[in-house]
Design an enzyme around this catalytic site. Structure first.
Site, mmCIF file in Angstrom:
data_model
loop_
_atom_site.group_PDB
_atom_site.id
_atom_site.type_symbol
_atom_site.label_atom_id
_atom_site.label_comp_id
_atom_site.label_asym_id
_atom_site.label_seq_id
_atom_site.Cartn_x
_atom_site.Cartn_y
_atom_site.Cartn_z
ATOM 1 N N TYR A 74 0.979 -1.230 0.229
ATOM 2 C CA TYR A 74 -0.400 0.046 -0.033
ATOM 3 C C TYR A 74 0.968 1.267 0.072
ATOM 4 O O TYR A 74 0.861 2.500 -0.760
ATOM 5 C CB TYR A 74 -0.639 -0.010 1.039
ATOM 6 N N PHE A 126 -6.443 21.647 -24.584
ATOM 7 C CA PHE A 126 -7.052 20.259 -24.711
ATOM 8 C C PHE A 126 -7.616 19.963 -23.913
ATOM 9 O O PHE A 126 -7.665 21.268 -22.627
ATOM 10 C CB PHE A 126 -5.656 19.567 -24.539
ATOM 11 N N THR A 127 -9.019 19.235 -24.385
ATOM 12 C CA THR A 127 -10.387 18.906 -24.146
ATOM 13 C C THR A 127 -9.971 19.016 -22.205
ATOM 14 O O THR A 127 -10.841 19.637 -21.511
ATOM 15 C CB THR A 127 -11.173 17.845 -24.316
ATOM 16 N N ASP A 217 2.280 19.860 -20.816
ATOM 17 C CA ASP A 217 1.654 19.301 -20.892
ATOM 18 C C ASP A 217 3.033 18.279 -21.464
ATOM 19 O O ASP A 217 3.203 18.109 -23.250
ATOM 20 C CB ASP A 217 0.369 19.584 -21.693
ATOM 21 N N LYS A 260 0.118 7.830 -23.186
ATOM 22 C CA LYS A 260 0.829 8.209 -24.590
ATOM 23 C C LYS A 260 2.441 7.163 -25.087
ATOM 24 O O LYS A 260 2.281 6.648 -25.308
ATOM 25 C CB LYS A 260 1.112 9.261 -25.036
ATOM 26 N N ARG A 384 -12.621 15.638 -33.806
ATOM 27 C CA ARG A 384 -11.925 16.447 -33.489
ATOM 28 C C ARG A 384 -12.428 17.774 -33.940
ATOM 29 O O ARG A 384 -11.354 18.140 -34.953
ATOM 30 C CB ARG A 384 -10.717 16.554 -33.451
ATOM 31 N N PHE A 451 -18.696 14.971 -26.255
ATOM 32 C CA PHE A 451 -18.069 13.982 -27.711
ATOM 33 C C PHE A 451 -17.882 12.325 -27.108
ATOM 34 O O PHE A 451 -17.759 11.770 -27.253
ATOM 35 C CB PHE A 451 -16.393 14.707 -28.006
HETATM 36 C C1 LIG Z 1 -4.382 12.271 -23.630
HETATM 37 C C2 LIG Z 1 -4.210 14.249 -22.685
HETATM 38 C C3 LIG Z 1 -4.616 14.195 -22.160
HETATM 39 C C4 LIG Z 1 -4.911 13.571 -20.581
HETATM 40 O O1 LIG Z 1 -4.802 12.652 -20.544
HETATM 41 P P1 LIG Z 1 -5.658 10.977 -20.161
HETATM 42 O O2 LIG Z 1 -4.524 10.771 -19.400
HETATM 43 O O3 LIG Z 1 -6.355 10.882 -21.209
HETATM 44 O O4 LIG Z 1 -6.253 11.345 -18.189
HETATM 45 C C5 LIG Z 1 -4.227 15.408 -21.870
HETATM 46 N N1 LIG Z 1 -2.724 16.279 -22.476
HETATM 47 C C6 LIG Z 1 -2.808 15.902 -23.896
HETATM 48 C C7 LIG Z 1 -2.728 16.364 -24.402
HETATM 49 C C8 LIG Z 1 -4.094 14.954 -24.329
HETATM 50 O O5 LIG Z 1 -3.297 14.278 -25.323
#
Ligand SMILES: *Cc1c(COP(=O)(O)O)cnc(C)c1O
Length: 459
Positions: A74, A126-127, A217, A260, A384, A451
């Protein structure tokens, strides 16, 4: 198109997953039931899945071996320490807070670094990032260079911040009213466009002058590093790792979606150098994610992420990655299909405005095109454009982004060039009878990040 420009896969296949072939009749039923939203289609009904490169990566044998080494204590798991060491080595930040995925890190950062009414300038939105900034009282301001909003302008480093825009914002609002600069490498919604080292350096110099923090980011930072090596003078002979390290030397911290460029299926983290901010992040992570030594991830997932990050520094890996995406883009371009240029790091974006000139933006051309592509071929992509952009949090009006695109996103180490050929053929065939694509209207519109779960029908 010269096939010699595209390196073959720098890996061999050890495990296979069979995919289902479907008929047009079956797909007709599926897309209708999914409310013409590709997010609502079951994976089982998809032939080639280009919905996203997020968490869809194929892990290596070494990563799978690492999964078996999960220390599921933990607190104080050894995998956490391995991840921390790796992240320090690659990014150079002092502190690491693991989170369940990227948006978990965005939530924490927005909470601790934004005060009500402060501005958060960024190179396009970004969303999830903007959502968390706004939910914490921040005001997002787009300071990306103008060309990024023009789908057909082919210039290098289209993701750069426009320094004049940043300077103007500082002059007008005052440095104390800027929470931090959010710099994305690469810029997802601009088409996976990279940011130059020169620009990162200049942003750092300008913000230093005013005492403003910069958070990257970092989601696709390895792809960004590849573009720098390929296209920025003075970096030809530098390793990917050296370039990544220099990039992050211009930031105070970063949020990362491990799904990613860390080549895993789940996970994320927040980094920073500031001790006080780190203290706050640690206090908050226990509320939203878990103990500061796992932050919503299992030990095995942290291990796989540490190994994935190391593997992502390999030049052959990232060269193949970026060039496979480029291969698909070049094929479409040669056939006259309108795409966003230059071709970015993780995806090819179809320019839905040009693809469907007969549809108004209010008829959701990109949403309609994504649905039609699935129907035509079993290839899943994502909208998008206006649907993703959502509504203004204050006025309730639709954001109307200039870029109205369909994203064909390539998972890492999953598909072959031959799969790219199948996708290209399907898109080209669709382009030949594009005027038959019908517009859509909402039948269900969720309030947030609409979306993901919205439903539509033909007008
Ligand atoms: C995917 C993404 C995020 C968010 O990450 P999650 O792991 O999906 O929560 C933030 N910024 C960018 C540019 C992304 O492509």
């Amino acid at each position: 198109m010269d096939i010699k420009n595209y390196p073959a896969e720098p890996y061999r296949v050890k495990v296979v997953e069979t995919v289902k072939m479907t008929t047009r009749e079956q797909r007709e039923k599926v897309i209708k039931e999914a409310g013409y939203n590709t997010f609502l289609i079951n994976s089982e009904d998809v032939y080639i899945d280009l919905l996203t490169d997020s968490g869809t990566n194929a892990m290596s044998d070494r990563q799978w071996a690492g999964m078996m080494m999960g220390d599921e204590a933990y607190a104080g798991s050894k995998n956490f320490h391995h991840l921390e060491e790796t992240v320090r080595d690659i990014f150079g930040f002092k502190h690491l807070v693991p989170t369940h995925q990227g948006r978990g890190a965005e939530n924490l950062l927005s909470h601790i670094a934004i005060k009500e009414g402060q501005y958060v300038p960024g190179n396009m939105y970004f969303t999830t990032t903007r959502f968390h900034q706004e939910a914490n009282g921040g005001i997002f301001v787009d300071i990306i260079r103008d060309e990024a909003h023009d789908a057909s302008k082919e210039i290098a480093f289209k993701g750069d911040i426009d320094l004049k825009k940043l300077e103007k914002l500082i002059d007008e609002k005052g440095a104390e009213n800027i929470a931090y600069v959010c710099l994305a490498v690469t810029v997802n919604l601009a088409g996976g466009q990279p940011v130059s080292m020169e620009n990162m350096k200049a942003v750092r110099e300008l913000t230093n002058k005013h005492g403003i923090k910069v958070f990257f980011d970092a989601t696709r930072c390895v792809e960004n590093a590849y573009f720098i090596k390929e296209q920025e003078k003075g970096y030809e002979d530098r390793s990917i790792k050296e370039i990544v390290r220099e990039m992050f030397s211009y930031a105070d911290g970063c949020t990362m979606s491990g799904k990613k460029d860390c080549i895993v299926n789940i996970g994320g983290f927040l980094c920073m150098n500031d001790d006080e901010l780190f203290q706050k992040a640690k206090e908050l992570v226990v509320v939203y994610e878990g103990m500061p030594s796992y932050g919503g991830m299992a030990g095995r997932d942290m291990e796989a992420m540490a190994i994935g990050l190391q593997e992502s520094m390999d030049f052959s890996y990232i060269e193949h990655r970026v060039k496979q995406v480029r291969y698909l883009g070049e094929k479409l371009k040669e056939a006259g299909v309108p795409i966003v240029e230059p071709i970015g790091g993780h995806a090819v974006f179809l320019d839905a405005r040009k693809f469907c000139p007969h549809l108004k933006q209010g008829e959701f051309p990109a949403q309609a095109l994504a649905a039609e592509l699935y129907l035509e071929s079993g290839v899943r992509s994502m909208e998008r454009g206006i649907v993703s952009a959502g509504r203004d949090i204050h006025t309730g009006e639709n954001h109307k982004p200039k870029l109205e695109t369909v994203r064909l996103t390539i998972p890492r180490r999953v598909y072959t060039y031959q799969h790219m050929d199948v996708v290209a053929d399907a898109v080209i065939k669709l382009y030949e009878h594009k005027e038959k694509i019908k517009g859509l209207k909402f039948v269900y519109e969720p309030e947030q990040l609409r979306f993901f779960t919205a439903r539509f029908e033909h007008i």
